[in-house]
Design an enzyme around this catalytic site. Structure first.
Site, PDB file in Angstrom:
ATOM      1  N   LYS A   1      60.095  27.201  58.388  1.00 35.70           N
ATOM      2  CA  LYS A   1      59.090  27.370  57.137  1.00 35.70           C
ATOM      3  C   LYS A   1      58.500  26.109  57.012  1.00 35.70           C
ATOM      4  CE  LYS A   1      60.245  27.472  52.849  1.00 35.70           C
ATOM      5  NZ  LYS A   1      60.874  27.740  51.516  1.00 35.70           N
TER       6      LYS A   1
ATOM      7  N   ASP B   1      57.813  32.245  52.475  1.00 36.04           N
ATOM      8  CA  ASP B   1      58.698  31.891  51.708  1.00 36.04           C
ATOM      9  C   ASP B   1      58.939  33.372  50.457  1.00 36.04           C
ATOM     10  OD1 ASP B   1      56.505  32.328  49.803  1.00 36.04           O
ATOM     11  OD2 ASP B   1      56.791  30.398  48.679  1.00 36.04           O
TER      12      ASP B   1
END
Length: 210
Positions: free
Chosen positions: A112, A130
């Site tokens: 991420k 997220d």
């Protein structure tokens, strides 16, 4: 969906404050399980003092901790930021690499974080999933998935190419301010008629732009 989100916010970007790829990398590493607001407050004190790998590494773990002590998991994050700074110096000439594998090899940097840096610092059409993007993707039916990688892969297929660069910013902001976890603001949602979420919150809906 994305044409409407674009009309509301033509040039979305991260709410983290940064001026260089390295500042962005540090801010994103520190933002795990923390708010952007809290990270920005800490970075406003840290970056005027140290905002390069060399300057951060020179602080050392004990020197860095006071600047980030208000951020969750600051002990582990301090160790990671010092280690990644040293690795950037040793392996990359003090520059943030424009390469996924090299980014993910840095301490404290996962997929991420690498996606955020590749997208926001280097303009790559990546999708950093997220909790907000995961929720919005599943609620709306845009890209349902049981884990973040499944959602990421689904979004890369579902989002039209012209919108892909900015899509993760639109989805994060939509999840943060409209499609909230506990009480989504469905009456004021610009994409509610396109959304498959069965439990929409009641209220008098606002007109939806074409």
């Amino acid at each position: 969906m994305f044409s409407r989100l674009q009309a509301l916010n033509p040039k979305p970007t991260t709410e983290l404050e940064y001026s260089t790829p390295f500042e962005l990398l540090v801010a994103v590493v520190l933002s795990a399980q923390a708010t952007d607001v809290g990270v920005n407050k800490a970075m406003r004190k840290l970056f005027p003092v140290a905002n390069t790998p060399q300057a951060i590494a020179a602080l050392g773990v004990d020197g860095l901790k006071p600047y980030i002590a208000t951020i969750g998991l600051f002990n582990t994050k301090a160790a990671n930021v010092i280690a990644l700074s040293q690795q950037l110096i040793d392996l990359h000439g003090g520059e943030v690499p424009h390469d996924r594998a090299a980014l993910e090899a840095l301490p404290g940097v996962g997929r991420k974080t690498a996606n955020v840096v590749l997208n926001t610092a280097f303009g790559e059409p990546t999708m950093a999933v997220d909790t907000h993007i995961f929720r919005v993707s599943n609620r709306t039916g845009l890209a349902p998935g049981k884990d973040v990688r499944a959602v990421e892969d689904g979004l890369l297929k579902a989002v039209p190419a012209p919108y892909l660069h900015d899509a993760h910013h639109w989805l994060i902001l939509h999840g943060r301010y409209v499609c909230k976890a506990r009480k989504p603001d469905c009456p004021h949602c610009a994409i509610r008629d396109l959304c498959r979420f069965a439990d929409k919150t009641p209220g008098e809906p606002e007109p939806i732009a074409a």
